[in-house]
Design an enzyme around this catalytic site. Structure first.
Site, PDB file in Angstrom:
ATOM      1  N   GLU A 112     -99.238   1.898  -8.569  1.00  0.00           N
ATOM      2  CA  GLU A 112    -100.556   1.677  -9.175  1.00  0.00           C
ATOM      3  C   GLU A 112    -100.937   2.849 -10.079  1.00  0.00           C
ATOM      4  O   GLU A 112    -101.596   2.666 -11.100  1.00  0.00           O
ATOM      5  CB  GLU A 112    -101.611   1.466  -8.080  1.00  0.00           C
ATOM      6  CG  GLU A 112    -101.423   0.101  -7.394  1.00  0.00           C
ATOM      7  CD  GLU A 112    -102.334  -0.088  -6.210  1.00  0.00           C
ATOM      8  OE1 GLU A 112    -102.265   0.742  -5.276  1.00  0.00           O
ATOM      9  OE2 GLU A 112    -103.122  -1.048  -6.197  1.00  0.00           O
ATOM     10  N   GLU A 134     -97.926  -3.749  -0.299  1.00  0.00           N
ATOM     11  CA  GLU A 134     -99.040  -3.584   0.646  1.00  0.00           C
ATOM     12  C   GLU A 134     -99.242  -4.778   1.558  1.00  0.00           C
ATOM     13  O   GLU A 134     -99.511  -4.639   2.748  1.00  0.00           O
ATOM     14  CB  GLU A 134    -100.347  -3.309  -0.106  1.00  0.00           C
ATOM     15  CG  GLU A 134    -100.502  -1.892  -0.612  1.00  0.00           C
ATOM     16  CD  GLU A 134     -99.936  -1.703  -2.006  1.00  0.00           C
ATOM     17  OE1 GLU A 134     -99.052  -2.491  -2.400  1.00  0.00           O
ATOM     18  OE2 GLU A 134    -100.369  -0.766  -2.693  1.00  0.00           O
TER      19      GLU A 134
END
Ligand code: NAI
Length: 701
Positions: A112, A134
């Protein structure tokens, strides 16, 4: 630790290199340092462009998951995420081109961070993985992933990436458009620098005037078609057990209808709730930490030097023996695969090659690698071939006398310090060790079927097994890339025993008149991979019957029996429906058609007028397993919660959202669990009788 250098052309390089940690992790401290560096370079007029990279082998591995286990309030957590949102936006809109130089794995928050950069250069390395895994840990990508990915890839492809949680090779990520350029290691820095120099006015697509999400916005015809279907698929996949799936869908749906800044706040709000959820904590603890501990051999007895099995002998080239030969030869181990005659041994070798040939056909393995691996397997029917083997694994038929015979014959050929292991799934190791001249070197190494796919190996310590034997067996399991748990001896050890309780409960419900389709469906919506009736058909009712009879014989008067036993006897001995192999069990298994529940089941089991509600069926199916696991803890078969949790998830697919079979007790709440079991015991019998609340708490600790 996070340092910035500036070159003569005004290109700043921010390098992550967290001391005392094998990888760069993101936590409050490291994020604060990164923030300071970013603010510094953005404010510095001498800086014309910025490269973010790592001084370690990998880029940034993601969030420090330790922090997920802490009990913190919303007020404590939220500011940290909002800070990361602001930081990402500063990188994007601070007026300077940011380039991520991805030199190794970039996962979760690490990837990210790269997505906050205007350009991503990856070093050409087939081993590198990037992505947002995730969801597999019960979390949502909360560092902007749910907002930037759909804005880059479009809603459909973006949702797929976020919900799959897959890790991609650099090549695959490049094709998807997540990485802009791949460069050889020696040139990657120059490529990154040049891009920064050439693109002084870089902006992110979503900050450009007139930006539209590729493929259509949420409120476009395609978007409006997508979300109901995505919701249904998410529901089908998670059965409502995994809050992260729902939260990711909500983040994309809500966040992508607004500006990126508001979208990031929406994401943070969902993330904060998620982090505090018991499901996330349980998944992170077991799925990340405990599994990593098991792979690192935390249970390995101390003081025994590290060992390596170079030469392995396998007795029995059937389904399991062939599978073990396949995974061992794949780890570079030289294997002798034995059976009753040369043809049977050769047939086992062919079986070992079968799953690998499929890999070659799929382009996932090279043909010459397969040939080299097969060269490491020698098929034989001659015990002389075992001379010099470091480890023997016995996988002949589940027959005590046969096992004793091959044990004696093989041990006569191997060195005094070689290890002899049995892959038995039901026979106590201590009793099998009686046939061994060296019981200290005798151990259980229990694989699961199919061996090439199943990640768990259950190591069983017999009464006389030495620490050295345990340590060497663990080294072997680690070398072949499996995850071990170590348990003590007992009927069915840990995995087969607890799993049996699930199967038996399903059959007991059938006997009580619960609709079979309800039993099967509730088992799956509770998160079990397959319903109990289907599972037992797959493994065979006759096998289950013979195991129960063996236990009865071994235990004598102490054998407690189970209401499901008559049903199994009826199916095997009267109805001649022993399971899938015979084409008939609880299901009909037509050769060229879909399986279906046997329509005559209702003739044999009167349907109860009032069917139990799904919640009760779920409690019965999951609590009975937790109770059996607690009994295993009480009897010291399993010695700690982590082994029980890891073993249950990897061994028989106990649902991941629970954190494992003993963590389930905590997710329900110790007191509630004990109360619910007491109610089930009143209704269904002593097998549900729970230990006292204090004991449940201690045993599940
Ligand atoms: P299998 O029936 O496929 O193979 C057994 C093999 O042993 C046959 O090839 C047979 O010819 C060979 N054999 C018999 N007598 C022999 C002798 N005297 N010397 C050498 N080989 C001999 O059985 P499978 O399923 O591979 O099971 C083997 C063992 O693994 C059993 O103890 C079973 O309980 C255990 N196990 C089985 C699992 C499964 O899912 N099938 C899972 C975990 C353990």
């Amino acid at each position: 630790m996070i340092e910035t250098t500036l070159d003569a052309d005004g290109i700043a390089t921010i390098t992550w290199n967290i001391p005392d940690r094998p990888v760069n992790v993101m936590n409050e401290t490291t994020m604060d340092l990164f923030r300071q560096e970013v603010e510094k370079v953005v404010a510095d007029d001498a800086v014309r462009g910025v490269i973010v990279t790592s001084g370690k082998d990998d880029f940034i591995a993601g969030a420090d998951l330790d922090t997920f286990l802490e009990d913190r309030t919303v007020d404590e957590i939220l500011p940290q995420f909002l800070m990361f949102d602001r930081l990402g936006r500063l990188m994007e809109t601070g007026g300077k081109p940011f380039v991520a130089l991805i030199n190794g794995h970039a996962l979760g928050g690490g990837f990210e961070t790269a997505l906050c950069c205007h350009y991503r250069v990856a070093v050409d390395n087939p081993k590198t993985r990037v992505g947002l895994p995730e969801v597999t840990l019960g979390v949502l990508p909360g560092g902007g992933g749910t907002q930037r990915v759909p804005r880059m890839l479009g809603l459909q492809a973006g949702l797929k990436m976020l919900l799959d949680g897959r890790k991609y090779t650099v090549d695959a990520a490049h094709k998807m458009g997540l990485i802009d350029q791949i460069a050889p290691a020696g040139q990657s820095m120059a490529v990154a620098r040049q891009w920064a120099l050439d693109n002084p006015d870089a902006t992110q697509p979503w900050d450009r005037k007139g930006f539209r999400i590729p493929g259509g916005a949420v409120q476009s015809p395609s978007g409006l078609q997508l979300f109901p279907a995505a919701n249904a698929m998410g529901r089908e996949k998670s059965c409502g057990n995994y809050p992260a799936v729902q939260a990711i869908l909500s983040c994309v749906y809500e966040g992508c209808q607004t500006s990126i800044d508001v979208g990031l706040r929406v994401e943070s709000k969902y993330l904060v709730n998620m982090i505090r959820s018991p499901v996330t904590k349980a998944m992170v603890r077991t799925g990340f930490f405990e599994m990593a501990n098991a792979r690192k051999l935390k249970a390995r007895p101390e003081g025994v030097p590290k060992s390596r099995v170079d030469k392995l002998g396998i007795l029995g080239a059937g389904m399991m023996g062939a599978g073990i030969a396949g995974v061992s030869s794949g780890a570079g181990i030289d294997v002798v695969l034995m059976d009753v005659d040369q043809d049977s041994a050769e047939a086992g070798k062919v079986r070992a090659a079968t799953p690998l040939e499929k890999r070659v056909r799929q382009g996932r393995m090279r043909a010459d690698a397969l040939a080299a691996q097969m060269d490491r397997i020698t098929a034989s029917a001659d015990y002389e071939a075992l001379d010099g083997r470091d480890l023997i694994i016995e996988a002949v038929f589940e027959d005590r006398a046969l096992k004793a015979d091959v044990t004696a014959k093989a041990q006569a050929k191997i060195a005094d310090d070689a290890i002899f292991a049995s892959n038995t799934s039901t026979l106590p190791i201590t009793s099998l060790a009686e046939a061994s001249a060296r019981p200290a070197n005798f151990i259980g190494i229990h694989f699961f079927s199919p061996v090439e796919k199943m990640p768990l190996v259950e190591i069983i310590r017999g009464d006389e097994t030495s620490d050295e034997t345990v340590a060497k067996s663990l080294d072997y399991v680690q070398a072949i890339g499996k995850t071990p748990i170590v348990v003590n001896d007992g009927r069915g050890f840990f995995t087969s025993r607890v799993f049996a309780s699930f199967v038996m409960e399903g059959i007991a419900m059938l006997k009580q008149g619960v609709a079979p389709v309800l039993i099967e469906n509730v088992a799956r919506t509770a998160g079990m991979p397959v319903g109990p009736l289907e599972v037992v058909d797959n493994t065979s009712l006759s096998l289950l019957l013979s195991v129960r009879r063996q236990w009865q014989k071994d235990l004598g008067d102490a054998y407690e029996g189970h209401p499901a036993e008559d049903v199994i006897e009826l199916f095997v001995e009267t109805l001649n429906r022993p399971g899938r192999k015979a084409g008939k069990g609880f299901y009909d298994w037509p050769e060229n058609d879909q399986k279906r529940l046997w329509p005559d089941l209702s003739e044999h089991f009167d349907r109860a007028a009032v069917q139990p509600e799904a919640g009760e069926i779920k409690r019965r199916l999951l609590h009975i397993q937790a109770l059996e696991a607690l009994r295993c803890r009480e009897e010291d078969v399993v010695t700690n919660r982590a082994d029980a949790d890891v073993g249950s998830i990897l061994g028989w697919g106990f649902p991941m959202y629970t954190g494992g079979v003993l963590s389930w007790v905590h997710q329900v709440g110790v007191e509630s669990f004990a109360n619910e079991c007491a109610i089930l015991a009143d209704a269904h019998g002593e097998r549900f009788a729970p230990p006292s609340v204090q004991d449940v708490a201690a045993l599940a600790a």
